[in-house]
Scaffold this motif. Structure first.
Motif, PDB file in Angstrom:
ATOM      1  N   ALA A   7      15.096  -8.196   5.111  1.00  0.00           N
ATOM      2  CA  ALA A   7      16.061  -7.544   4.228  1.00  0.00           C
ATOM      3  C   ALA A   7      15.369  -6.532   3.319  1.00  0.00           C
ATOM      4  N   LEU A   8      14.220  -6.906   2.739  1.00  0.00           N
ATOM      5  CA  LEU A   8      13.500  -5.985   1.863  1.00  0.00           C
ATOM      6  C   LEU A   8      12.996  -4.763   2.624  1.00  0.00           C
ATOM      7  N   LEU A   9      12.567  -4.972   3.864  1.00  0.00           N
ATOM      8  CA  LEU A   9      12.122  -3.837   4.678  1.00  0.00           C
ATOM      9  C   LEU A   9      13.281  -2.889   4.956  1.00  0.00           C
ATOM     10  N   ALA A  10      14.427  -3.448   5.321  1.00  0.00           N
ATOM     11  CA  ALA A  10      15.601  -2.615   5.603  1.00  0.00           C
ATOM     12  C   ALA A  10      16.046  -1.860   4.354  1.00  0.00           C
ATOM     13  N   ILE A  11      16.063  -2.541   3.212  1.00  0.00           N
ATOM     14  CA  ILE A  11      16.468  -1.893   1.958  1.00  0.00           C
ATOM     15  C   ILE A  11      15.505  -0.773   1.596  1.00  0.00           C
ATOM     16  N   SER A  12      14.212  -1.015   1.773  1.00  0.00           N
ATOM     17  CA  SER A  12      13.207   0.001   1.442  1.00  0.00           C
ATOM     18  C   SER A  12      13.359   1.236   2.322  1.00  0.00           C
ATOM     19  N   ILE A  13      13.570   1.024   3.615  1.00  0.00           N
ATOM     20  CA  ILE A  13      13.741   2.157   4.527  1.00  0.00           C
ATOM     21  C   ILE A  13      14.981   2.963   4.159  1.00  0.00           C
ATOM     22  N   LEU A  14      16.085   2.259   3.887  1.00  0.00           N
ATOM     23  CA  LEU A  14      17.326   2.955   3.552  1.00  0.00           C
ATOM     24  C   LEU A  14      17.192   3.729   2.247  1.00  0.00           C
ATOM     25  N   ILE A  15      16.566   3.116   1.240  1.00  0.00           N
ATOM     26  CA  ILE A  15      16.371   3.817  -0.032  1.00  0.00           C
ATOM     27  C   ILE A  15      15.513   5.061   0.180  1.00  0.00           C
ATOM     28  N   TRP A  56       8.868   4.871  -2.017  1.00  0.00           N
ATOM     29  CA  TRP A  56       9.528   3.930  -1.105  1.00  0.00           C
ATOM     30  C   TRP A  56       8.969   3.997   0.302  1.00  0.00           C
ATOM     31  N   LEU A  57       8.325   5.100   0.650  1.00  0.00           N
ATOM     32  CA  LEU A  57       7.614   5.145   1.931  1.00  0.00           C
ATOM     33  C   LEU A  57       6.391   4.234   1.882  1.00  0.00           C
ATOM     34  N   VAL A  58       5.705   4.235   0.747  1.00  0.00           N
ATOM     35  CA  VAL A  58       4.560   3.334   0.562  1.00  0.00           C
ATOM     36  C   VAL A  58       5.021   1.875   0.611  1.00  0.00           C
ATOM     37  N   VAL A  59       6.134   1.582  -0.062  1.00  0.00           N
ATOM     38  CA  VAL A  59       6.676   0.222  -0.054  1.00  0.00           C
ATOM     39  C   VAL A  59       6.992  -0.224   1.371  1.00  0.00           C
ATOM     40  N   THR A  60       7.613   0.671   2.146  1.00  0.00           N
ATOM     41  CA  THR A  60       7.938   0.345   3.535  1.00  0.00           C
ATOM     42  C   THR A  60       6.681   0.025   4.333  1.00  0.00           C
ATOM     43  N   GLY A  61       5.657   0.863   4.178  1.00  0.00           N
ATOM     44  CA  GLY A  61       4.406   0.621   4.898  1.00  0.00           C
ATOM     45  C   GLY A  61       3.727  -0.670   4.484  1.00  0.00           C
ATOM     46  N   VAL A  62       3.739  -0.977   3.194  1.00  0.00           N
ATOM     47  CA  VAL A  62       3.093  -2.200   2.705  1.00  0.00           C
ATOM     48  C   VAL A  62       3.823  -3.442   3.223  1.00  0.00           C
ATOM     49  N   ILE A  63       5.150  -3.416   3.205  1.00  0.00           N
ATOM     50  CA  ILE A  63       5.906  -4.557   3.721  1.00  0.00           C
ATOM     51  C   ILE A  63       5.637  -4.740   5.209  1.00  0.00           C
ATOM     52  N   MET A  64       5.619  -3.634   5.946  1.00  0.00           N
ATOM     53  CA  MET A  64       5.325  -3.718   7.373  1.00  0.00           C
ATOM     54  C   MET A  64       3.940  -4.296   7.620  1.00  0.00           C
ATOM     55  N   ALA A 284       7.010 -11.162  15.375  1.00  0.00           N
ATOM     56  CA  ALA A 284       6.250 -10.173  14.610  1.00  0.00           C
ATOM     57  C   ALA A 284       5.860 -10.657  13.222  1.00  0.00           C
ATOM     58  N   ALA A 285       6.523 -11.672  12.715  1.00  0.00           N
ATOM     59  CA  ALA A 285       6.333 -12.087  11.322  1.00  0.00           C
ATOM     60  C   ALA A 285       4.956 -12.706  11.095  1.00  0.00           C
ATOM     61  N   ALA A 286       4.444 -12.487   9.900  1.00  0.00           N
ATOM     62  CA  ALA A 286       3.197 -13.123   9.476  1.00  0.00           C
ATOM     63  C   ALA A 286       3.433 -14.621   9.273  1.00  0.00           C
ATOM     64  N   PRO A 287       2.358 -15.421   9.177  1.00  0.00           N
ATOM     65  CA  PRO A 287       2.531 -16.853   8.924  1.00  0.00           C
ATOM     66  C   PRO A 287       3.347 -17.108   7.655  1.00  0.00           C
ATOM     67  N   HIS A 288       4.017 -18.241   7.644  1.00  0.00           N
ATOM     68  CA  HIS A 288       4.885 -18.573   6.504  1.00  0.00           C
ATOM     69  C   HIS A 288       4.108 -18.577   5.192  1.00  0.00           C
ATOM     70  N   ALA A 289       2.858 -19.057   5.211  1.00  0.00           N
ATOM     71  CA  ALA A 289       2.059 -19.105   3.987  1.00  0.00           C
ATOM     72  C   ALA A 289       1.848 -17.699   3.414  1.00  0.00           C
ATOM     73  N   SER A 290       1.629 -16.728   4.285  1.00  0.00           N
ATOM     74  CA  SER A 290       1.429 -15.348   3.826  1.00  0.00           C
ATOM     75  C   SER A 290       2.719 -14.773   3.247  1.00  0.00           C
ATOM     76  N   LEU A 291       3.835 -15.029   3.920  1.00  0.00           N
ATOM     77  CA  LEU A 291       5.118 -14.531   3.432  1.00  0.00           C
ATOM     78  C   LEU A 291       5.470 -15.156   2.089  1.00  0.00           C
ATOM     79  N   ALA A 292       5.202 -16.445   1.951  1.00  0.00           N
ATOM     80  CA  ALA A 292       5.493 -17.135   0.695  1.00  0.00           C
ATOM     81  C   ALA A 292       4.601 -16.620  -0.434  1.00  0.00           C
ATOM     82  N   PHE A 293       3.338 -16.360  -0.125  1.00  0.00           N
ATOM     83  CA  PHE A 293       2.413 -15.836  -1.127  1.00  0.00           C
ATOM     84  C   PHE A 293       2.890 -14.480  -1.646  1.00  0.00           C
ATOM     85  N   MET A 294       3.302 -13.613  -0.739  1.00  0.00           N
ATOM     86  CA  MET A 294       3.798 -12.291  -1.147  1.00  0.00           C
ATOM     87  C   MET A 294       5.109 -12.388  -1.916  1.00  0.00           C
TER      88      MET A 294
END
Length: 328
Positions: A7-15, A56-64, A284-294
């Motif tokens: 959801a955050l990736l989609a929102i960042s791209i759209l913004i 927001w392009l930087v945000v998109t790249g960082v989330i990816m 494609a998703a990173a491990p759950h621990a990484s996602l939770a940390f972020m």
């Protein structure tokens, strides 16, 4: 947790599409403007927000990179050239924006650089989207399509189409922010650019039918996707009415709604794939621990603060641009 980052990736791209889209559009239109005063007034409309929009392009790249590293690793080799050209274009327009305000004899050079950088960034973004829609070649999780595998007639068409779309956003932004001759001149450009965008959409749909693109099956299998084109058609009708009534407020919002409808159609056509028909979101998703940390840092605090910053910034700089404001 995976869906949170989707959801955050989609929102960042759209913004990014909406915010940097209009100032890239203004940048391309800037190259066609005649007269120093007119160019200065165009730049004043984006001066307070253009660099924040690119964030927001930087945000998109960082989330990816952080949440979906497999996609990042697979797509970058395919898009090295368009990504580098896009970034060089954004750097060039940023440098030109700052230097033209101080230059005298070389101002025309920086004016040209600002327009060229805007076009390069816009075209490459559209070309990359077109390559994703048409399909890239992967084998065992690695890109095997070659250096110019992304460059096809369809991707070039999508690059040109996005340039027209950004220009349409840009003229509507100028109508909203300017007064007098610039507003009147740019208002007359809206129908021409709207027809160009419509023609692009017709050609893309025809190409999908002729070439039997896989994404076309999604439109047949998921008829609810046609809700988004209907929303876009309604927004186009309101856009036409607002132009006839010489309204300054609604054109930009209606074009933004058309962009959002197109983005929703494309995103749900890809679902549940991150790279269409190659790798799914779960794969494609990173491990759950990484996602939770972020989540506890970037997701819970940084992202909401960025949204707040954007909202406050646009609130502060709302309304028409003052003719005496400085742009640098």
């Amino acid at each position: 947790m995976v869906m949170f980052w989707v959801a955050l990736l989609a929102i960042s791209i759209l913004i990014y599409l909406l915010l940097d889209g209009f100032d890239l559009g203004v940048g391309m239109l800037f190259g066609l403007a005649d007269g120093e005063a007119r160019r200065d007034e165009m730049l004043r409309t984006i001066a307070p927000v253009w660099d924040g929009n690119e964030t927001w392009l930087v945000v998109t790249g960082v989330i990816m990179w952080g949440a979906f590293p497999v996609v990042y690793a697979m797509l970058m080799p395919a898009f090295y050239i368009p990504v580098v050209v896009m970034l060089l274009g954004l750097i060039l327009r940023g440098v030109a924006f700052e230097f033209r305000g101080k230059a005298s004899r070389s101002r025309r050079v920086w004016d040209f650089s600002f327009a060229v950088g805007s076009f390069a960034a816009s075209f490459m973004q559209g070309a990359m989207v077109g390559a994703l829609v048409e399909g890239l070649q992967f084998s065992n999780g690695e890109y095997v399509g070659g250096t110019f595998g992304w460059l096809t007639g369809f991707s070039v068409l999508c690059g040109i189409g996005l340039c027209f779309g950004y220009a349409l956003l840009g003229v509507c932004w100028l109508v909203r922010k300017c007064e007098g001759p610039i507003r009147d001149a740019t208002r007359r450009q809206i129908p021409l650019l709207a027809v160009a965008v419509l023609a692009f959409l017709v050609v893309v749909f025809t190409h999908a039918l002729v070439e039997h693109l896989p994404i076309l099956r999604r439109w047949i299998e998921r008829p609810y996707l046609f809700v988004f084109p209907l929303i876009g058609a309604g927004a186009a009708a309101v856009l036409a009415t607002s132009i006839l009534r010489h309204d300054d407020y609604w054109p930009f919002h209606m074009v933004a709604l058309i962009f959002a409808s197109a983005f929703g159609t494309l995103a749900l056509s890809f679902w549940p794939y991150m790279i269409p028909f190659v790798i799914t979101i779960e794969e494609a998703a990173a491990p759950h621990a990484s996602l939770a940390f972020m989540f506890w840092g970037a997701g819970l605090f940084v992202f909401p603060l960025m949204l707040l910053y954007v909202a406050v910034g646009y609130r502060v700089f709302r309304g028409k641009t003052a003719a005496t404001a400085d742009h640098y």
